[in-house]
Design an enzyme around this catalytic site. Structure first.
Site, PDB file in Angstrom:
ATOM      1  N   SER A   1       0.833  -1.203   0.000  1.00 37.28           N
ATOM      2  CA  SER A   1       0.000   0.000   0.000  1.00 37.28           C
ATOM      3  C   SER A   1       0.871   1.257   0.000  1.00 37.28           C
ATOM      4  CB  SER A   1      -0.909   0.030   1.226  1.00 37.28           C
ATOM      5  OG  SER A   1      -1.782  -1.076   1.237  1.00 37.28           O
TER       6      SER A   1
HETATM    7  N1  SAH Z   1      -1.179  -4.814   4.057  1.00 37.27           N
HETATM    8  C1  SAH Z   1      -0.459  -5.055   2.830  1.00 37.27           C
HETATM    9  C2  SAH Z   1      -1.302  -4.711   1.611  1.00 37.27           C
HETATM   10  C3  SAH Z   1      -1.241  -5.808   0.610  1.00 37.27           C
HETATM   11  S1  SAH Z   1      -2.393  -5.736  -0.735  1.00 37.27           S
HETATM   12  C4  SAH Z   1       0.889  -4.347   2.823  1.00 37.27           C
HETATM   13  O1  SAH Z   1       1.185  -3.594   3.755  1.00 37.27           O
HETATM   14  O2  SAH Z   1       1.674  -4.576   1.913  1.00 37.27           O
HETATM   15  C5  SAH Z   1      -3.694  -6.768  -0.149  1.00 37.27           C
HETATM   16  C6  SAH Z   1      -3.367  -8.177   0.224  1.00 37.27           C
HETATM   17  O3  SAH Z   1      -4.588  -8.798   0.626  1.00 37.27           O
HETATM   18  C7  SAH Z   1      -2.817  -9.052  -0.902  1.00 37.27           C
HETATM   19  O4  SAH Z   1      -1.611  -9.639  -0.501  1.00 37.27           O
HETATM   20  C8  SAH Z   1      -3.915 -10.103  -1.118  1.00 37.27           C
HETATM   21  O5  SAH Z   1      -3.413 -11.376  -1.502  1.00 37.27           O
HETATM   22  C9  SAH Z   1      -4.570 -10.143   0.250  1.00 37.27           C
HETATM   23  N2  SAH Z   1      -5.954 -10.653   0.286  1.00 37.27           N
HETATM   24  C10 SAH Z   1      -6.961 -10.425  -0.593  1.00 37.27           C
HETATM   25  N3  SAH Z   1      -8.087 -11.058  -0.195  1.00 37.27           N
HETATM   26  C11 SAH Z   1      -7.783 -11.708   0.979  1.00 37.27           C
HETATM   27  C12 SAH Z   1      -8.526 -12.552   1.867  1.00 37.27           C
HETATM   28  N4  SAH Z   1      -9.788 -12.883   1.657  1.00 37.27           N
HETATM   29  N5  SAH Z   1      -7.885 -13.026   2.956  1.00 37.27           N
HETATM   30  C13 SAH Z   1      -6.571 -12.721   3.205  1.00 37.27           C
HETATM   31  N6  SAH Z   1      -5.834 -11.946   2.393  1.00 37.27           N
HETATM   32  C14 SAH Z   1      -6.429 -11.440   1.285  1.00 37.27           C
END
Ligand code: SAH
Length: 218
Positions: free
Chosen positions: A67
């Site tokens: 993010s």
């Molecule tokens: N908090 C992260 C943001 C990553 S983007 C950071 O600081 O980098 C969002 C993430 O959510 C992705 O890795 C994706 O695979 C995950 N994601 C999407 N749907 C999900 C679900 N149902 N359960 C767990 N993770 C999920």
């Protein structure tokens, strides 16, 4: 083997980024302090070393993103983190957001649905530094019933709706910060669970996230 180095140049760029976040309206000093302490470039491929402190999202692997710093600061601020808060995060991704919360003294339980990203957490650079950060492979829609209830829940992917099971895993008085789909963007919501189990909702700015998908992958 990758060499991890937090140089004066990195520290300088990070400090500048904190100034920018302040200008954009981030005022929680604990959030800014935590983000200033964490080398964001450690969470990215070394190819991004020079641009890691721009206020941008970057690709990680599996088509996912780390993010944007403003988004991380914004969600962390809305969560009103207190030391020892028990926080559930959905979407571990690069681990950056989870590390910011752990640095603020929270006990963090983070779930990732992509097996490859979850496997990467085993080599997490700061593993020993944050015993208060725990990783889980699973579907965020299910939460973590074994560890519930939580003081706070943060969702870092675009949710099509507010997952009812996650509301169920919040303590009375607990708060959830979640970006919920609206046309072509997501509206950041903060949901408070009242003592009687009902919920109140506050709406904030629009953001853009990768989708929250159901089920595990891999
Ligand atoms: N908090 C992260 C943001 C990553 S983007 C950071 O600081 O980098 C969002 C993430 O959510 C992705 O890795 C994706 O695979 C995950 N994601 C999407 N749907 C999900 C679900 N149902 N359960 C767990 N993770 C999920």
């Amino acid at each position: 083997m990758r060499k991890y180095e937090d140089s004066y140049q990195h520290k300088g760029l990070r400090k500048k980024l904190m100034g920018l976040l302040r200008e954009k309206g981030i005022s929680d000093e604990n959030v800014l302090k935590a983000m200033n302490n964490i080398p964001r470039h450690f969470f990215l491929d070394s190819a991004f070393d020079k641009i890691a402190y721009e206020d941008r999202a970057f690709p990680i692997s599996e088509g996912q993103t780390i993010s944007q710093p403003y988004t991380v600061a914004y969600q962390s601020q809305l969560l009103q983190v207190k030391p020892n808060d028990k926080i559930l995060e959905i979407g571990t991704g690069s681990i950056y957001q989870a590390t910011v919360l752990a640095e603020m003294g929270a006990r963090v339980f983070t779930i990732e649905r992509q097996k490859k990203l979850f496997e990467k957490t085993k080599q997490f650079f700061f593993k020993n530094q944050y015993p208060n950060l725990k990783f889980f492979y699973g579907d965020g829609y299910e939460g973590l019933p074994t560890y519930a209830p939580f003081d706070k829940v943060i969702i870092t992917a675009a949710a099509p709706f507010v997952p009812p099971k996650l509301i169920g895993q919040l303590k009375p008085g607990g708060k959830m910060v979640i970006p919920v789909d609206e046309d072509h963007h997501q509206r950041m919501l903060r949901i408070t669970k009242n003592a009687d189990g009902s919920t109140s909702e506050e709406a904030f700015e629009n953001f853009s996230f990768v989708p929250m998908l159901s089920g595990r992958n891999g």
